[in-house]
Design an enzyme around this catalytic site. Structure first.
Site, PDB file in Angstrom:
ATOM      1  CG  HIS A   1      -4.286 -11.329 -74.805  1.00 34.39           C
ATOM      2  ND1 HIS A   1      -2.923 -11.233 -74.664  1.00 34.39           N
ATOM      3  CD2 HIS A   1      -4.713 -10.085 -75.126  1.00 34.39           C
ATOM      4  CE1 HIS A   1      -2.544  -9.990 -74.900  1.00 34.39           C
ATOM      5  NE2 HIS A   1      -3.614  -9.269 -75.166  1.00 34.39           N
TER       6      HIS A   1
ATOM      7  CE1 TYR B   1      -0.475  -2.868 -71.591  1.00 35.11           C
ATOM      8  CE2 TYR B   1       1.223  -3.512 -73.147  1.00 35.11           C
ATOM      9  CZ  TYR B   1      -0.030  -2.992 -72.887  1.00 35.11           C
ATOM     10  OH  TYR B   1      -0.821  -2.595 -73.931  1.00 35.11           O
TER      11      TYR B   1
ATOM     12  CE  LYS C   1      -3.589  -1.980 -73.785  1.00 32.69           C
ATOM     13  NZ  LYS C   1      -3.392  -1.447 -75.127  1.00 32.69           N
TER      14      LYS C   1
ATOM     15  CG  ASP D   1      -3.259   1.960 -74.665  1.00 31.94           C
ATOM     16  OD1 ASP D   1      -4.112   2.558 -75.353  1.00 31.94           O
ATOM     17  OD2 ASP D   1      -2.507   1.075 -75.123  1.00 31.94           O
TER      18      ASP D   1
ATOM     19  CG  ASN E   1      -0.178   1.507 -79.701  1.00 31.68           C
ATOM     20  OD1 ASN E   1      -0.467   1.872 -78.565  1.00 31.68           O
ATOM     21  ND2 ASN E   1      -0.826   0.520 -80.303  1.00 31.68           N
TER      22      ASN E   1
ATOM     23  CG  HIS F   1       3.064  -0.850 -79.444  1.00 31.70           C
ATOM     24  ND1 HIS F   1       3.034  -1.830 -80.396  1.00 31.70           N
ATOM     25  CD2 HIS F   1       1.869  -0.897 -78.824  1.00 31.70           C
ATOM     26  CE1 HIS F   1       1.862  -2.438 -80.373  1.00 31.70           C
ATOM     27  NE2 HIS F   1       1.136  -1.890 -79.416  1.00 31.70           N
ATOM     28  CB  SER F   2       5.172  -4.357 -75.948  1.00 32.03           C
ATOM     29  OG  SER F   2       4.942  -5.706 -75.653  1.00 32.03           O
ATOM     30  CG  ASN F   3       1.107  -6.275 -80.355  1.00 32.24           C
ATOM     31  OD1 ASN F   3       0.058  -6.054 -79.743  1.00 32.24           O
ATOM     32  ND2 ASN F   3       1.388  -5.719 -81.505  1.00 32.24           N
TER      33      ASN F   3
ATOM     34  CG  HIS G   1       2.511  -7.835 -74.121  1.00 30.34           C
ATOM     35  ND1 HIS G   1       2.715  -6.590 -74.652  1.00 30.34           N
ATOM     36  CD2 HIS G   1       1.165  -8.053 -74.194  1.00 30.34           C
ATOM     37  CE1 HIS G   1       1.550  -6.075 -75.029  1.00 30.34           C
ATOM     38  NE2 HIS G   1       0.592  -6.941 -74.759  1.00 30.34           N
TER      39      HIS G   1
END
Ligand code: GKR
Ligand code: MG
Length: 425
Positions: free
Chosen positions: A33, A153, A197, A225, A273, A324-326, A353
């Site tokens: 990120h 997460y 993740k 994931d 996702n 799902h999330s961003n 998140h």
């Protein structure tokens, strides 16, 4: 519906504001990120002065489409979500917004439309709720649960961005670091479920991290994931080795055929996702048995009502439902909570998140206590825009110089030979 609406119930103005908020250096298969995550904040105002809120991606290509579509809402009845979708579709004809980060599958015109419609639909439901004195979940059919469980997460991460100050979370680059991060998350928020993740390190390192989590926090189910970073052979092996340790394995390998091949031998459910991200993907996924869990996400499934339809289809076909999330802010969190409240088939704690974002654009974000968010009963979404924060985060957007998410490009500034990990192992 628009024909009979009083002037006060008609949409007068739509404002789309891009914002940037500080984001830690979280790793995934695509890279890491950037120092700021981008979002677009949507305000839909009616003739009587009510303001409905929506939140969505902030990448330049998406922002362009939002801005192109926004004027088409003028004059529309705030209750006419279908009319809104028709108008937006007409505006976007011929346009396409590639979602270049590659974490939610390939782009297509119908996916672009679903993404653009979504924040407008959420804002209109916020308005409809305020107008009728009902929470959004009531407009989605009513709440079936009082609290929405979320998962911690977990991400591999540096302790700071290159050249920046430590973010306070510490580094997590091995099993000990991941366990420490999980403990902090659980101490602060009471999470009862963990998601790691992956797709970042060698699969064996990630297997070791999952086992370390299971040993340290044995009561908490874990999901892993890798965002489709593994070959079929690796996916089979990891599924076998983590047979007793994973609640579900999310997107081990690319594509509905690949996932079906893994699912045929995997001892745990497979979730996605990435390979089922639009209604048109469902028939093949069901026929092949590609996935046993779908992660809903109203930001790309076309809004909250479309996500309720997805939930119903999952129920029909015996597919589990998660969320799902961003990287997101408090308007998205509120929308996710209302959706989860009204989706009877939700079968797993949702991703979020939220703990990674220190800033927000709402005055009082919904909070995660004992691993859950209490479902709000205030009218609409139940969150209020913080005008000063919006202005500050918009200025930050203008100043930071980032206009699209590029995790790979950012990692390449530190590791010039980095390549996105798509079925690399
Ligand atoms: O924030 O790096 C991230 C995630 O990898 C996100 O972009 C994914 O879309 O959370 C997502 C996922 O479950 O794949
Ligand atoms: Mg995923």
């Amino acid at each position: 519906a628009s024909g009979r609406a009083a002037r006060g119930d008609r949409i007068d103005e739509v404002v789309v504001t891009p914002v940037a908020f500080a984001d830690p250096p979280l790793f995934n298969a695509a890279g890491v990120h950037q120092p700021y995550a981008l979002r677009s904040i949507v305000q839909v105002r009616t003739g009587s002065g009510l303001i409905g809120l929506g939140e969505t991606y902030g990448d330049a290509a998406h922002l362009d489409l939002l801005r192109r579509a926004a004027p088409a809402l003028r004059g529309l009845d705030l209750f006419d979500a279908n009319g809104m979708a028709v108008r937006v579709a007409a505006e976007l004809r011929g346009a396409e917004a590639p979602d270049a980060h590659g974490l939610t599958g390939a782009s297509s015109p119908s996916k672009s439309l679903a993404r653009v419609v979504s924040p407008f639909e959420v804002a209109m439901l916020d308005l409809a709720g305020q107008r009728t004195d009902r929470p959004v979940h009531a407009l989605l059919g009513g709440r079936v649960r009082d609290a929405i469980p979320f998962a911690a997460y977990l991400f591999y991460k540096w302790d700071r961005h290159p050249g920046g100050e430590p973010d306070g979370w510490g580094a997590a680059l091995d099993p000990d670091g991941i366990v420490a991060q999980a403990r902090t998350m659980v101490d602060r928020y009471g999470f009862r479920s963990l998601k790691l993740k992956g797709g970042v390190f060698e699969p064996d390192a990630e297997i070791a991290a999952v086992r370390a989590l299971r040993a340290a926090l044995p009561d908490l189910p874990v999901r892993l994931d890798p965002n489709a970073a593994w070959t079929l052979a690796t996916s089979h092996r990891v599924a076998r080795e983590l047979a007793d340790d994973l609640q579900y394995l999310e997107d081990p390998t690319p594509g509905r055929y690949g996932m079906a091949a893994v699912a045929a031998r995997a001892p745990m459910p497979l979730a996605t996702n990435m390979c089922v991200v639009a209604f048109e993907h469902l028939p093949e996924a069901v026929r092949l048995g590609s996935v046993q869990v779908i992660l809903a996400d109203h930001h790309y499934w076309g809004g909250l009502r479309a996500s309720i339809r997805l939930a119903a289809m999952c129920d029909v076909f015996g597919i589990g439902l998660s969320m799902h999330s961003n990287s997101h802010l408090g308007i998205s969190l509120a929308a996710m909570v209302h959706l989860a409240a009204a989706a009877p088939a939700l079968s797993y704690p949702c991703d979020t998140h939220a703990p990674w974002a220190v800033d927000d654009v709402v005055t009082t974000p919904l909070s995660i206590v004992d691993g859950s968010v209490a479902v709000p009963d205030a009218p609409g979404l139940g969150v209020t825009l913080d005008e000063a924060a919006l202005a500050r985060l918009h200025q930050q957007y203008l100043d930071c110089g980032i206009t699209r998410r590029d995790d790979a490009g950012y990692l390449r500034t530190v590791q010039p030979d980095f390549r996105k990990r798509v079925a690399a192992w």
